[in-house]
Structure formats: C-alpha cells, structure tokens
Design a protein around this motif. Structure first.
Motif, PDB file in Angstrom:
ATOM      1  N   TYR A  38     -83.851 -12.704  27.899  1.00 40.86           N
ATOM      2  CA  TYR A  38     -84.053 -13.016  29.302  1.00 40.86           C
ATOM      3  C   TYR A  38     -85.538 -13.366  29.388  1.00 40.86           C
ATOM      4  O   TYR A  38     -86.376 -12.494  29.561  1.00 40.86           O
ATOM      5  N   LEU A  39     -85.831 -14.637  29.208  1.00 40.96           N
ATOM      6  CA  LEU A  39     -87.229 -15.024  29.090  1.00 40.96           C
ATOM      7  C   LEU A  39     -87.911 -15.105  30.441  1.00 40.96           C
ATOM      8  O   LEU A  39     -89.007 -14.602  30.633  1.00 40.96           O
ATOM      9  N   THR A  40     -87.202 -15.745  31.368  1.00 41.08           N
ATOM     10  CA  THR A  40     -87.787 -15.840  32.706  1.00 41.08           C
ATOM     11  C   THR A  40     -86.802 -15.289  33.728  1.00 41.08           C
ATOM     12  O   THR A  40     -85.623 -15.163  33.446  1.00 41.08           O
ATOM     13  N   MET A  41     -87.320 -14.987  34.899  1.00 43.36           N
ATOM     14  CA  MET A  41     -86.446 -14.482  35.945  1.00 43.36           C
ATOM     15  C   MET A  41     -85.617 -15.629  36.520  1.00 43.36           C
ATOM     16  O   MET A  41     -86.108 -16.749  36.634  1.00 43.36           O
ATOM     17  N   THR A  42     -84.393 -15.334  36.892  1.00 43.44           N
ATOM     18  CA  THR A  42     -83.637 -16.329  37.636  1.00 43.44           C
ATOM     19  C   THR A  42     -84.207 -16.314  39.065  1.00 43.44           C
ATOM     20  O   THR A  42     -84.891 -15.347  39.445  1.00 43.44           O
ATOM     21  N   GLN A  45     -83.624 -13.181  41.028  1.00 45.84           N
ATOM     22  CA  GLN A  45     -84.384 -12.049  40.482  1.00 45.84           C
ATOM     23  C   GLN A  45     -85.852 -12.142  40.913  1.00 45.84           C
ATOM     24  O   GLN A  45     -86.446 -11.148  41.343  1.00 45.84           O
ATOM     25  N   GLY A  65     -73.082 -15.921  39.117  1.00 47.07           N
ATOM     26  CA  GLY A  65     -73.733 -16.367  37.886  1.00 47.07           C
ATOM     27  C   GLY A  65     -75.230 -16.513  38.011  1.00 47.07           C
ATOM     28  O   GLY A  65     -75.897 -16.999  37.100  1.00 47.07           O
ATOM     29  N   SER A  66     -75.796 -16.101  39.143  1.00 47.12           N
ATOM     30  CA  SER A  66     -77.222 -16.311  39.338  1.00 47.12           C
ATOM     31  C   SER A  66     -78.063 -15.124  38.849  1.00 47.12           C
ATOM     32  O   SER A  66     -79.279 -15.140  38.958  1.00 47.12           O
ATOM     33  N   GLY A  67     -77.402 -14.089  38.326  1.00 48.32           N
ATOM     34  CA  GLY A  67     -78.167 -12.971  37.768  1.00 48.32           C
ATOM     35  C   GLY A  67     -78.432 -11.847  38.751  1.00 48.32           C
ATOM     36  O   GLY A  67     -79.440 -11.152  38.670  1.00 48.32           O
ATOM     37  N   ALA A  70     -78.859  -7.957  37.235  1.00 47.24           N
ATOM     38  CA  ALA A  70     -80.176  -7.516  36.773  1.00 47.24           C
ATOM     39  C   ALA A  70     -81.133  -7.378  37.950  1.00 47.24           C
ATOM     40  O   ALA A  70     -82.055  -6.563  37.920  1.00 47.24           O
ATOM     41  N   GLU A 105     -73.440  -4.783  31.746  1.00 49.76           N
ATOM     42  CA  GLU A 105     -74.788  -5.328  31.932  1.00 49.76           C
ATOM     43  C   GLU A 105     -75.798  -4.191  32.106  1.00 49.76           C
ATOM     44  O   GLU A 105     -76.890  -4.231  31.553  1.00 49.76           O
ATOM     45  N   ARG A 108     -76.499  -2.693  28.736  1.00 53.33           N
ATOM     46  CA  ARG A 108     -77.374  -3.564  27.944  1.00 53.33           C
ATOM     47  C   ARG A 108     -78.827  -3.399  28.375  1.00 53.33           C
ATOM     48  O   ARG A 108     -79.724  -3.258  27.557  1.00 53.33           O
TER      49      ARG A 108
HETATM   50  P1  ADP Z   1     -74.046 -12.699  39.386  1.00 48.04           P
HETATM   51  O1  ADP Z   1     -73.849 -11.231  39.631  1.00 48.04           O
HETATM   52  O2  ADP Z   1     -75.052 -13.319  40.273  1.00 48.04           O
HETATM   53  O3  ADP Z   1     -72.742 -13.440  39.416  1.00 48.04           O
HETATM   54  P2  ADP Z   1     -74.667 -11.877  36.710  1.00 48.04           P
HETATM   55  O4  ADP Z   1     -75.551 -10.763  37.003  1.00 48.04           O
HETATM   56  O5  ADP Z   1     -73.259 -11.546  36.306  1.00 48.04           O
HETATM   57  O6  ADP Z   1     -74.619 -12.889  37.919  1.00 48.04           O
HETATM   58  O7  ADP Z   1     -75.389 -12.771  35.580  1.00 48.04           O
HETATM   59  C1  ADP Z   1     -74.798 -13.942  35.055  1.00 48.04           C
HETATM   60  C2  ADP Z   1     -75.188 -14.118  33.610  1.00 48.04           C
HETATM   61  O8  ADP Z   1     -76.570 -14.436  33.481  1.00 48.04           O
HETATM   62  C3  ADP Z   1     -74.960 -12.871  32.764  1.00 48.04           C
HETATM   63  O9  ADP Z   1     -74.319 -13.255  31.573  1.00 48.04           O
HETATM   64  C4  ADP Z   1     -76.362 -12.340  32.482  1.00 48.04           C
HETATM   65  O10 ADP Z   1     -76.385 -11.672  31.258  1.00 48.04           O
HETATM   66  C5  ADP Z   1     -77.204 -13.596  32.515  1.00 48.04           C
HETATM   67  N1  ADP Z   1     -78.597 -13.395  32.965  1.00 48.04           N
HETATM   68  C6  ADP Z   1     -79.006 -12.659  34.023  1.00 48.04           C
HETATM   69  N2  ADP Z   1     -80.340 -12.735  34.176  1.00 48.04           N
HETATM   70  C7  ADP Z   1     -80.809 -13.535  33.215  1.00 48.04           C
HETATM   71  C8  ADP Z   1     -82.118 -14.002  32.846  1.00 48.04           C
HETATM   72  N3  ADP Z   1     -83.204 -13.665  33.535  1.00 48.04           N
HETATM   73  N4  ADP Z   1     -82.212 -14.824  31.777  1.00 48.04           N
HETATM   74  C9  ADP Z   1     -81.108 -15.177  31.089  1.00 48.04           C
HETATM   75  N5  ADP Z   1     -79.841 -14.772  31.375  1.00 48.04           N
HETATM   76  C10 ADP Z   1     -79.687 -13.970  32.428  1.00 48.04           C
END
Ligand code: ADP
Ligand code: MG
Length: 473
Positions: A38-42, A45, A65-67, A70, A105, A108
């Motif tokens: 996870y290099l950069t924040m979405t 995030q 799928g927007s993260g 986390a 998640e 992890r």
């Molecule tokens: P949402 O709840 O918004 O639908 P998720 O939390 O399920 O999204 O995250 C979608 C995917 O993105 C997951 O597979 C997660 O591991 C990945 N992910 C989350 N944050 C990052 C990040 N900063 N960089 C790379 N991948 C990420």
C-alpha cells in the motif's frame, strides 16, 4: 453543510500520491503497509484518516473498492491496546461475506500488533463456538447486527470498553432492514466513543442514522468521476424479447475474462442464467435464495477465474470486493442514475480499461438521457445486428474449481494442496491457480485442460498424509 469535504476520486488525486507516513501511525503499521504494497493512500483514506485519527466522528461516502476498510482500520488499530483483553472496537457489516472480508483486511493490517484477537460474529454459524471465543477475550469484533444483538441479549458480548464503533456499508444495512437491530446495538455501546459511518451511496436514511448515532460528525464525500477513457460505455437498443439473448451476443463478441451482469430483479437473474446456459455460457448467480455455502462457492469460482460471468442484482453485488472486472453489462438500464454510475464503476479499475455495456429497450431511453446528463457525456449507441461475433471459439473460463472435502478443521493449508498437485501428481505451478481454504472445504483452481486428470490424481494420492474426496464444481 459546512463541515463537508468534497473531493473527486479521479486519478489526479491519486497520482498526487499522499504517503501513509504523513500520518501519526506506529512504525509497525507503516511497515505492514509497506509489506502489503500500500504505497500511497487512496483518496478516501487521504481524506478520512486525518479526521479519524484525531478522534472525530465521521461520515464517509466513497464507491466500492476505494479502500474504506483501511480508512477506519488504521485508526482503530492505532487506538487499540492489545494488552487489554476487552472488546475495544466493533465493526457492523450487512452480510457475512462482507464481515469476512473486513476481518481478513483487519488481520492483514494488524500483523504487526502482537496477540491481537479479531473475531467474526455472524449468523449462519452456531452461537456456542462464538461464545467460547468471546470468553477467551477479543480486541475487535466484526459482525452482522442481528448476531451481535443476539450476543448482547445473552450477555456473551461485553461492550463496556468499546471506544470505536464502525458502521460499514451503512446504506446496505438500511436497505436490508437492519435499522432496529443497529439501534439496539448502538444503544448498548458506551456513549463516549468514536463512531464512524461508511457508505457507498448516500440515500436519505443515512442522514437520519447519522443524526441519531453520531456526534458532530465530519463528512467526507468522494464524488464519483470515472475517467472516460478507462470505462468505455456503449449502449445497445434491444426489444423486450431479445434482451436476454443479447447478453450472450455481447459476451461472445467482447469475450471479457470476467463480467458482472446486473439485473434489476431476481427473476431476471434466473431467466438470464437459463438463457446463457442454453448458449453454453457458464454463468453463476448471486442472490438471496442461495445458502451461505453456495454463495461462498460462487464467489470463490468467480474470483479464481473458473467462472467468467456473474449475474447479480445490485443488492447481491454491493460491497463485494471483486477486482479486475473486464466488463459490466447492464441487462436493463436502471431507473436510478446513481446506481448506474455505481455499477459501471466496478469495471475499469486501477490501470485497466473496462467495458460498460448497457442494453436498453425503447421505454428505457429516457433513463439513458438522465444518466448521460448527470455524467456529462453523449451516449454512444451501437447496433447489435451488426456486431460481429466469434462463435467458433467456445466461451470457457480458463480455470476449473476443484473442491476438496476437508479444510481448516482438518488443518489443511494452501501449501498442502499446492504440494500435492505439483509433487506427487506432477503438475506445474502454472497449472494451479488460487487456493481457498474454508472451514470444511478447500477450493483450488486448476487449468481447464488438466481438471479431470487433477481430480483423478488428487483422489488417488494424499493431501497432508490423508486420502481426500475431490470433485470438480
Ligand atoms: P471498499 O470498502 O471501499 O469497497 P476495500 O477496503 O475493500 O474497499 O479495499 C479494496 C481493495 O483495495 C482491497 O483489496 C484492499 O486490499 C486494497 N487497498 C486498500 N487500500 C489500499 C492502498 N492504499 N493501496 C493499495 N491497495 C489498497
Ligand atoms: Mg467495504
């Protein structure tokens, strides 16, 4: 509202590449993020973590799928004291699948925290083992409102030390009629706590929910804005009679490796499945009629590339973390533009292009106009009659899923199965795909052309020193 931060989720925001180490996170968490790449924040995030880490309540809206996981997980892990054996954070989710995804998640991300215990509390599993786990002490619980309520009623879940409550997929929990259950659970949480509400859409009910359960929440909304060149939208006119046949036509023409076909009703899902099967297209459906185990099998097969078409309603598909969709097909144009935008946002993720193909009968034309106006584009109409299709090459998924009876309960691990296939059975790693171990079963994807032989050799040989029952799904 003056405390709303609105931002767009275009790659412009992404490419600015805000780093996690700008945040007050522990070195352990930062190292984990690096390991997970996870290099950069979405964008969600980057927008919400400063707020959650500062201890404020939050309403956050961003597409699937927007993260989002986390976005709250890093905050609640930061606040957690692993030496204190009490439930300190709780995440409410609408379904067991989502709860499982969240738990995974969280685990992890919590890798660096010693002895942390995260448990899932959902219906569909017996109460007793859950009560036993709770007795041993857990730091974080993830679960569905109904089951959490059951535990509260029985006194097996103690929330007195809770400091963070997360309502994940709040819109969907409302859709599923969980309001009363949520209210019951929230009332049992200590009043002095942080409450975080995450949602993919923002229907009217959310504001009411927030007013009741949150305290001076900050709001973060990521307005959806797909990059046009990533999602290629095409519209096809169909008559009511030819609609379902047309789905097969699109699949044969575009030949996407993975497609989510959205239907407006469950009946339409069933009908479409029948039509596709008659055209020798292997599709599966996700709907409320399925038992939990069947749902799991459908998702496993879709994720491991042994089924390339998933037919679902919006409710069934929402929130699932299905990445790398090559195409979304709208079997019927939805009357709600927001839902359309949400559906097509499932394709064209990351750096890949995606197709968003919509079938539209004359009576649905006005819906397309509304969508086009909202999204600011000129709809591109194509003609099904002139669509060349390659009908000679069969449309088969590259992999086939084998089910091995025996899973976590038998202490089977992915490595055992990979070992059995590549060792004694003599297959190569390239012929073996994703391996998923559940409580009772293990699922392994293998290349289609070796599937039969793999079943034979696995049944004849041993996995973890034991003879196993194997079948192709
Ligand atoms: P949402 O709840 O918004 O639908 P998720 O939390 O399920 O999204 O995250 C979608 C995917 O993105 C997951 O597979 C997660 O591991 C990945 N992910 C989350 N944050 C990052 C990040 N900063 N960089 C790379 N991948 C990420
Ligand atoms: Mg989520």
């Amino acid at each position: 509202m003056n405390n709303t931060i609105q931002t767009t989720s275009s790659s412009a925001v992404n490419s600015v590449g805000r780093l996690f180490n700008e945040l007050p996170l522990s070195p352990g968490l930062l190292a984990t993020l690096q390991q997970l790449e996870y290099l950069t924040m979405t964008p969600i995030q980057a927008a919400s973590l400063p707020i959650t880490l500062a201890g404020h309540d939050l309403i956050a809206q961003a597409k699937t799928g927007s993260g989002k996981t986390a976005a709250y997980a890093l905050s609640l892990l930061t606040r957690l004291n692993s030496r204190c054996f009490a439930v300190q954070a709780m995440v409410l989710c609408p379904t067991r699948e989502l709860a499982d995804q969240v738990t995974q998640e969280l685990r992890r991300l919590a890798r660096s925290v010693d002895n942390i215990k995260i448990i899932t509390l959902c219906g569909g599993s017996t109460m007793r083992p859950q009560m036993a786990s709770l007795e041993h002490g857990a730091h974080i619980v993830v679960g569905t409102p109904g089951r959490i309520m059951d535990h509260l009623a029985r006194g097996s879940l103690d929330l007195t030390q809770l400091n963070t409550l997360v309502l994940d997929e709040a819109d969907r929990m409302l859709d599923m009629g969980f309001y009363d259950d949520m209210a019951f659970v929230v009332k049992r949480c200590p009043p002095k706590r942080q409450t975080l509400l995450f949602s993919a859409t923002y229907p009217a009910g959310i504001a009411g929910l927030a007013r009741q359960f949150l305290r001076n929440p900050q709001e973060v909304k990521l307005l959806e804005q797909h990059e046009e060149n990533k999602i290629r939208q095409r519209f096809y006119e169909v008559s009511h009679e030819t609609r379902l046949q047309a789905v097969g036509q699109l699949l044969r023409h575009y030949r996407p490796a993975s497609t989510l076909a959205f239907c407006n009703t469950r009946q339409q899902c069933r009908d479409l499945l029948e039509v596709l099967q008659a055209q020798s297209i292997h599709a599966l459906t996700l709907n409320g009629d399925l038992e939990q185990r069947e749902r799991d099998q459908v998702l496993i097969q879709f994720a491991n590339r042994s089924c390339s078409v998933l037919v679902a309603t919006d409710v069934a598909a929402r929130g699932l973390d299905i990445s790398r969709l090559e195409a979304v097909i709208n079997v019927e144009v939805t009357p709600e533009p927001e839902i359309h935008i949400h559906r097509i946002g499932r394709t064209g993720r990351a750096d890949e292009n995606g197709w968003a193909l919509s079938l539209c009968s004359p009576s649905e034309m006005p819906r397309v106009e509304v969508i086009a106006r909202m999204m600011g584009f000129e709809p591109e109409w194509h003609d099904l009659a002139t669509l060349p299709s390659d009908s000679t090459t069969p449309l088969a998924s590259p992999m086939v899923t084998l089910q091995i009876l025996g899973g976590r309960k038998e202490k089977i691990r992915p490595g055992d199965v990979l070992g059995a296939l590549t060792g004694e059975a003599g297959f190569t790693c390239e012929q073996v795909g994703k391996i998923t171990v559940t409580d009772q079963s293990t699922y392994v994807a293998v290349a289609r052309n070796i599937a039969r032989e793999a079943v034979r050799r696995l049944s004849a040989g041993k996995v973890k020193g034991k003879t196993v029952k194997v079948r192709a799904l």
